[in-house]
Scaffold this motif. Sequence first.
Motif, mmCIF file in Angstrom:
data_model
loop_
_atom_site.group_PDB
_atom_site.id
_atom_site.type_symbol
_atom_site.label_atom_id
_atom_site.label_comp_id
_atom_site.label_asym_id
_atom_site.label_seq_id
_atom_site.Cartn_x
_atom_site.Cartn_y
_atom_site.Cartn_z
ATOM 1 N N GLN A 77 0.827 -1.198 0.000
ATOM 2 C CA GLN A 77 0.000 0.000 0.000
ATOM 3 C C GLN A 77 0.868 1.257 0.000
ATOM 4 O O GLN A 77 0.580 2.224 -0.715
ATOM 5 C CB GLN A 77 -0.946 -0.002 1.207
ATOM 6 N N LEU A 78 1.934 1.247 0.787
ATOM 7 C CA LEU A 78 2.852 2.380 0.827
ATOM 8 C C LEU A 78 3.545 2.547 -0.527
ATOM 9 O O LEU A 78 3.716 3.671 -1.009
ATOM 10 C CB LEU A 78 3.883 2.204 1.948
ATOM 11 N N ALA A 79 3.917 1.443 -1.156
ATOM 12 C CA ALA A 79 4.539 1.514 -2.485
ATOM 13 C C ALA A 79 3.582 2.161 -3.484
ATOM 14 O O ALA A 79 3.998 2.977 -4.324
ATOM 15 C CB ALA A 79 4.941 0.119 -2.962
ATOM 16 N N GLY A 80 2.307 1.829 -3.395
ATOM 17 C CA GLY A 80 1.318 2.458 -4.268
ATOM 18 C C GLY A 80 1.226 3.958 -4.027
ATOM 19 O O GLY A 80 1.124 4.745 -4.980
ATOM 20 N N ASP A 81 1.295 4.375 -2.764
ATOM 21 C CA ASP A 81 1.251 5.800 -2.446
ATOM 22 C C ASP A 81 2.473 6.526 -3.004
ATOM 23 O O ASP A 81 2.365 7.643 -3.514
ATOM 24 C CB ASP A 81 1.170 6.012 -0.933
ATOM 25 N N VAL A 82 3.632 5.901 -2.910
ATOM 26 C CA VAL A 82 4.854 6.505 -3.443
ATOM 27 C C VAL A 82 4.749 6.627 -4.966
ATOM 28 O O VAL A 82 5.084 7.669 -5.542
ATOM 29 C CB VAL A 82 6.101 5.691 -3.024
ATOM 30 N N LEU A 83 4.284 5.574 -5.615
ATOM 31 C CA LEU A 83 4.102 5.621 -7.076
ATOM 32 C C LEU A 83 3.150 6.744 -7.486
ATOM 33 O O LEU A 83 3.369 7.423 -8.491
ATOM 34 C CB LEU A 83 3.533 4.293 -7.576
ATOM 35 N N ARG A 84 2.095 6.919 -6.724
ATOM 36 C CA ARG A 84 1.079 7.923 -7.053
ATOM 37 C C ARG A 84 1.690 9.316 -7.135
ATOM 38 O O ARG A 84 1.253 10.154 -7.926
ATOM 39 C CB ARG A 84 -0.041 7.896 -6.012
ATOM 40 N N THR A 85 2.696 9.592 -6.338
ATOM 41 C CA THR A 85 3.306 10.925 -6.329
ATOM 42 C C THR A 85 4.592 10.977 -7.149
ATOM 43 O O THR A 85 5.354 11.925 -7.028
ATOM 44 C CB THR A 85 3.604 11.367 -4.884
ATOM 45 N N ALA A 86 4.837 9.988 -7.987
ATOM 46 C CA ALA A 86 6.089 9.919 -8.748
ATOM 47 C C ALA A 86 6.161 10.940 -9.886
ATOM 48 O O ALA A 86 7.243 11.328 -10.293
ATOM 49 C CB ALA A 86 6.287 8.513 -9.304
ATOM 50 N N ILE A 87 5.031 11.380 -10.395
ATOM 51 C CA ILE A 87 5.025 12.288 -11.546
ATOM 52 C C ILE A 87 4.568 13.672 -11.112
ATOM 53 O O ILE A 87 3.416 13.864 -10.756
ATOM 54 C CB ILE A 87 4.090 11.773 -12.656
ATOM 55 N N ALA A 88 5.481 14.597 -11.129
ATOM 56 C CA ALA A 88 5.209 16.017 -10.850
ATOM 57 C C ALA A 88 4.226 16.208 -9.699
ATOM 58 O O ALA A 88 3.133 16.745 -9.889
ATOM 59 C CB ALA A 88 4.695 16.704 -12.109
ATOM 60 N N PRO A 89 4.590 15.783 -8.500
ATOM 61 C CA PRO A 89 3.655 15.931 -7.374
ATOM 62 C C PRO A 89 3.520 17.388 -6.924
ATOM 63 O O PRO A 89 4.471 18.163 -7.000
ATOM 64 C CB PRO A 89 4.308 15.087 -6.277
ATOM 65 N N SER A 90 2.347 17.722 -6.446
ATOM 66 C CA SER A 90 2.133 19.049 -5.861
ATOM 67 C C SER A 90 2.557 18.987 -4.395
ATOM 68 O O SER A 90 2.774 17.906 -3.840
ATOM 69 C CB SER A 90 0.658 19.433 -5.965
ATOM 70 N N PHE A 91 2.675 20.150 -3.781
ATOM 71 C CA PHE A 91 3.023 20.177 -2.360
ATOM 72 C C PHE A 91 1.949 19.501 -1.515
ATOM 73 O O PHE A 91 2.244 18.859 -0.510
ATOM 74 C CB PHE A 91 3.269 21.612 -1.879
ATOM 75 N N THR A 92 0.698 19.622 -1.940
ATOM 76 C CA THR A 92 -0.395 18.957 -1.223
ATOM 77 C C THR A 92 -0.223 17.446 -1.282
ATOM 78 O O THR A 92 -0.365 16.760 -0.273
ATOM 79 C CB THR A 92 -1.754 19.365 -1.825
ATOM 80 N N GLU A 93 0.087 16.925 -2.480
ATOM 81 C CA GLU A 93 0.295 15.480 -2.627
ATOM 82 C C GLU A 93 1.499 15.002 -1.813
ATOM 83 O O GLU A 93 1.451 13.932 -1.208
ATOM 84 C CB GLU A 93 0.495 15.119 -4.106
ATOM 85 N N ILE A 94 2.544 15.802 -1.792
ATOM 86 C CA ILE A 94 3.727 15.433 -1.001
ATOM 87 C C ILE A 94 3.367 15.410 0.488
ATOM 88 O O ILE A 94 3.766 14.501 1.221
ATOM 89 C CB ILE A 94 4.901 16.399 -1.285
#
Length: 140
Positions: A77-94
């Motif tokens: 689940q954590l790996a999925g969360d990291v992948l989700r923010t892999a492409i140009a994440p916003s500060f909110t997503e980070i």
Amino acid sequence: MNIFLSVEVLSESTLRDVVDLMVRLVEAAGALIIFLGAVWAFGRFLLVGVRGGGVGREFNKIRLSLGRFLALGLEFQLAGDVLRTAIAPSFTEIGQLAAIAAIRTALNYFLSREIADERAEIERERRKEADDIRPQAESA
């Protein structure tokens, strides 16, 4: 002008779609691991309950195994969360990733600690039983 500079390998929207699919697959794998672990633990619990004897120790073994499934599922689940923010994440997503990672890491830490405690308890019980059996065998 270099021809390779003007050719885009994948557009950002295509890359987002590919990563979104990977996130879904990784998260589904994590959910499946947790689900299978719960089903396995429930089945073992029922089996031990029907058989009767040694329920306490078997219960701890079941909890230990279920904890391993949960820890592995949380890692996915954590790996999925990291992948989700892999492409140009916003500060909110980070920020969301940091909060989710902190919560899941804390859960995993305490779960791992409990697994280690359970494992140590099972090992102590085994040693105690072996020590109890040894004097009986020597006196016979």
